[in-house]
Design a protein around this motif. Sequence first.
Motif, PDB file in Angstrom:
ATOM      1  N   ALA A   1      14.573  -1.687   6.448  1.00 11.20           N
ATOM      2  CA  ALA A   1      13.236  -2.755   6.146  1.00 11.20           C
ATOM      3  C   ALA A   1      12.307  -2.536   7.104  1.00 11.20           C
ATOM      4  O   ALA A   1      10.994  -2.760   7.114  1.00 11.20           O
ATOM      5  CB  ALA A   1      13.910  -4.155   6.428  1.00 11.20           C
ATOM      6  N   SER A   2      12.520  -2.418   8.650  1.00 12.34           N
ATOM      7  CA  SER A   2      11.770  -2.009   9.848  1.00 12.34           C
ATOM      8  C   SER A   2      11.074  -0.599   9.248  1.00 12.34           C
ATOM      9  O   SER A   2       9.880  -0.486   9.687  1.00 12.34           O
ATOM     10  CB  SER A   2      12.456  -1.708  10.953  1.00 12.34           C
ATOM     11  N   GLU A   3      11.809   0.457   8.899  1.00 16.56           N
ATOM     12  CA  GLU A   3      10.993   1.495   8.533  1.00 16.56           C
ATOM     13  C   GLU A   3       9.829   1.554   7.414  1.00 16.56           C
ATOM     14  O   GLU A   3       8.679   1.924   7.614  1.00 16.56           O
ATOM     15  CB  GLU A   3      11.935   2.576   7.930  1.00 16.56           C
ATOM     16  N   ARG A   4      10.290   0.663   6.410  1.00 16.27           N
ATOM     17  CA  ARG A   4       9.152   0.231   5.337  1.00 16.27           C
ATOM     18  C   ARG A   4       7.902  -0.327   6.098  1.00 16.27           C
ATOM     19  O   ARG A   4       6.965  -0.032   5.518  1.00 16.27           O
ATOM     20  CB  ARG A   4      10.155  -0.555   4.434  1.00 16.27           C
ATOM     21  N   GLU A   5       8.156  -1.273   6.781  1.00 15.12           N
ATOM     22  CA  GLU A   5       7.067  -1.941   7.246  1.00 15.12           C
ATOM     23  C   GLU A   5       6.084  -1.023   8.113  1.00 15.12           C
ATOM     24  O   GLU A   5       5.056  -1.138   8.133  1.00 15.12           O
ATOM     25  CB  GLU A   5       7.676  -2.986   8.421  1.00 15.12           C
ATOM     26  N   ARG A   6       6.753   0.044   8.907  1.00 10.87           N
ATOM     27  CA  ARG A   6       6.048   0.773   9.741  1.00 10.87           C
ATOM     28  C   ARG A   6       5.455   2.007   8.693  1.00 10.87           C
ATOM     29  O   ARG A   6       4.273   2.285   8.893  1.00 10.87           O
ATOM     30  CB  ARG A   6       7.062   1.755  10.598  1.00 10.87           C
ATOM     31  N   ALA A   7       6.127   2.355   7.626  1.00 11.09           N
ATOM     32  CA  ALA A   7       5.614   3.168   7.057  1.00 11.09           C
ATOM     33  C   ALA A   7       4.166   2.809   5.988  1.00 11.09           C
ATOM     34  O   ALA A   7       3.359   3.537   5.529  1.00 11.09           O
ATOM     35  CB  ALA A   7       6.527   3.665   5.558  1.00 11.09           C
ATOM     36  N   ALA A   8       4.042   1.457   6.102  1.00  9.28           N
ATOM     37  CA  ALA A   8       2.877   1.026   5.374  1.00  9.28           C
ATOM     38  C   ALA A   8       1.601   1.476   6.025  1.00  9.28           C
ATOM     39  O   ALA A   8       0.521   1.489   5.547  1.00  9.28           O
ATOM     40  CB  ALA A   8       2.866  -0.266   5.280  1.00  9.28           C
ATOM     41  N   ALA A   9       1.858   1.799   7.342  1.00  9.27           N
ATOM     42  CA  ALA A   9       0.575   2.548   8.247  1.00  9.27           C
ATOM     43  C   ALA A   9       0.054   3.800   7.581  1.00  9.27           C
ATOM     44  O   ALA A   9      -1.148   4.248   7.952  1.00  9.27           O
ATOM     45  CB  ALA A   9       1.059   2.625   9.742  1.00  9.27           C
ATOM     46  N   ILE A  10       0.799   4.445   6.708  1.00 12.48           N
ATOM     47  CA  ILE A  10       0.357   5.720   6.405  1.00 12.48           C
ATOM     48  C   ILE A  10      -0.930   5.506   5.226  1.00 12.48           C
ATOM     49  O   ILE A  10      -1.798   6.078   5.522  1.00 12.48           O
ATOM     50  CB  ILE A  10       1.420   6.337   5.470  1.00 12.48           C
TER      51      ILE A  10
ATOM     52  N   GLY B   1       0.830  -1.402   0.233  1.00  9.46           N
ATOM     53  CA  GLY B   1      -0.015  -0.065  -0.006  1.00  9.46           C
ATOM     54  C   GLY B   1       0.849   1.228  -0.003  1.00  9.46           C
ATOM     55  O   GLY B   1       0.304   2.425  -0.183  1.00  9.46           O
ATOM     56  N   LEU B   2       2.058   1.303   0.247  1.00  6.03           N
ATOM     57  CA  LEU B   2       2.716   2.485   0.320  1.00  6.03           C
ATOM     58  C   LEU B   2       3.012   3.008  -0.953  1.00  6.03           C
ATOM     59  O   LEU B   2       3.247   2.420  -2.099  1.00  6.03           O
ATOM     60  CB  LEU B   2       4.451   2.054   0.667  1.00  6.03           C
ATOM     61  N   ALA B   3       2.747   4.383  -1.057  1.00  7.37           N
ATOM     62  CA  ALA B   3       2.672   5.069  -2.394  1.00  7.37           C
ATOM     63  C   ALA B   3       4.128   5.138  -2.982  1.00  7.37           C
ATOM     64  O   ALA B   3       5.199   5.204  -2.100  1.00  7.37           O
ATOM     65  CB  ALA B   3       2.296   6.525  -2.074  1.00  7.37           C
ATOM     66  N   MET B   4       4.386   4.773  -4.183  1.00  3.91           N
ATOM     67  CA  MET B   4       5.525   4.638  -4.807  1.00  3.91           C
ATOM     68  C   MET B   4       6.320   6.235  -4.623  1.00  3.91           C
ATOM     69  O   MET B   4       5.665   7.062  -5.126  1.00  3.91           O
ATOM     70  CB  MET B   4       5.532   4.385  -6.370  1.00  3.91           C
ATOM     71  N   SER B   5       7.547   6.104  -4.412  1.00  4.13           N
ATOM     72  CA  SER B   5       8.272   7.729  -4.451  1.00  4.13           C
ATOM     73  C   SER B   5       9.615   7.234  -4.601  1.00  4.13           C
ATOM     74  O   SER B   5      10.054   6.065  -4.259  1.00  4.13           O
ATOM     75  CB  SER B   5       8.179   8.156  -3.071  1.00  4.13           C
ATOM     76  N   SER B   6      10.422   8.062  -5.251  1.00  6.60           N
ATOM     77  CA  SER B   6      11.975   7.975  -5.312  1.00  6.60           C
ATOM     78  C   SER B   6      12.632   7.897  -3.956  1.00  6.60           C
ATOM     79  O   SER B   6      13.698   7.249  -3.739  1.00  6.60           O
ATOM     80  CB  SER B   6      12.497   8.831  -6.118  1.00  6.60           C
ATOM     81  N   ARG B   7      11.777   8.456  -3.056  1.00 13.84           N
ATOM     82  CA  ARG B   7      12.525   8.409  -1.515  1.00 13.84           C
ATOM     83  C   ARG B   7      12.412   7.359  -0.826  1.00 13.84           C
ATOM     84  O   ARG B   7      12.817   7.086   0.261  1.00 13.84           O
ATOM     85  CB  ARG B   7      12.103   9.555  -0.918  1.00 13.84           C
ATOM     86  N   ASN B   8      11.546   6.187  -0.968  1.00 15.36           N
ATOM     87  CA  ASN B   8      11.182   5.102  -0.465  1.00 15.36           C
ATOM     88  C   ASN B   8      12.670   4.308  -0.390  1.00 15.36           C
ATOM     89  O   ASN B   8      12.545   3.559   0.588  1.00 15.36           O
ATOM     90  CB  ASN B   8      10.104   4.160  -1.366  1.00 15.36           C
ATOM     91  N   ARG B   9      13.535   4.507  -1.286  1.00  4.74           N
ATOM     92  CA  ARG B   9      14.681   3.571  -1.089  1.00  4.74           C
ATOM     93  C   ARG B   9      15.592   4.078  -0.052  1.00  4.74           C
ATOM     94  O   ARG B   9      16.443   3.178   0.481  1.00  4.74           O
ATOM     95  CB  ARG B   9      15.597   3.759  -2.478  1.00  4.74           C
ATOM     96  N   TYR B  10      14.969   5.164   0.792  1.00  5.56           N
ATOM     97  CA  TYR B  10      15.890   5.552   1.791  1.00  5.56           C
ATOM     98  C   TYR B  10      15.528   4.696   3.243  1.00  5.56           C
ATOM     99  O   TYR B  10      16.141   4.807   4.356  1.00  5.56           O
ATOM    100  CB  TYR B  10      15.651   6.885   2.070  1.00  5.56           C
ATOM    101  N   LEU B  11      14.308   4.036   3.020  1.00  2.00           N
ATOM    102  CA  LEU B  11      13.609   3.497   4.228  1.00  2.00           C
ATOM    103  C   LEU B  11      14.478   2.133   4.421  1.00  2.00           C
ATOM    104  O   LEU B  11      14.824   1.386   3.674  1.00  2.00           O
ATOM    105  CB  LEU B  11      12.212   2.943   3.752  1.00  2.00           C
TER     106      LEU B  11
END
Length: 281
Positions: A190-199, A178-188
């Motif tokens: 693995a744990s941050e990526r999991e948490r970011a899905a809450a957005i 569900g995370l919106a695609m963004s060029s900045r997602n590559r900075y996340l």
Amino acid sequence: MPTVVRTAAELRAATSGTVALVPTMGALHDGHGSLMEHARPLAETLVVSIFVNPTQFAPEEDLDAYPRTFEADLERCDAAGVDVVFAPTVEEMYPHGLDGAIMVDPGPLGSILEGAARPTHFRGVLTVVAKLFGLVRPDVAVFGEKDYQQLTLIRLMAQELCLGVDVVGCPTVREADGLAMSSRNRYLTASERERAAAISAALRAGVDAGPDGPEAVLHAAGKVLADAGIDPDYLVLTSPDLGPAEAGRESRLLVAARVGRPRLLDNCAVPLGADAKNRGK
């Protein structure tokens, strides 16, 4: 492969007929790909611009660190049937220098939400988009809805300044979680990526609460973010033109939050019912 041009003269020689433009800063992903696919049938010549615009970055922001993947970007453009890639230098876009450039004032709408957090951002965005419109002279320009305030301002600029460009918005493209695609997602991480899905989960919760009215939408979305330990820079419900939301009408739910290093934006449409307390009256 697309024709790569660097100057206004080369651009004019490479385009003909009706023109569609997809402006980007490169580091292209599937979200950009969807914009190119949408734009391809709209005109005879499809132009993608790749330009990391310095005027939309504040001094403390990540201009130098912004990802640059030009060869991979060309391959993605080729796969999407792009005719021309316009990749100008800073000197081509700002011939009088960054300090001497005439800039576009975004007006009151540019001072809220992202504009409040990044006071010079939209001035830079609108300036570079106006320059691209003048250089490419597109009949239609395609942007993503992920940066919804940006899209709204560009539409308003095109109308107010009589630029003669049809500004089209395309739905946000999302990762499997569900995370919106963004060029900045590559900075996340693995744990941050999991948490970011809450957005995006918060947005879905807001949509589900839509029938109960504006207060319920913000409460439901805010709870999902809080449960994930995310303190948003803003979580707001507005009208589609970013004015006040009204119960019983279409609205827009917008969120910005920092998860680790990157600051992530997302939004969605929310059909609103009446406030729960007013039901049955």
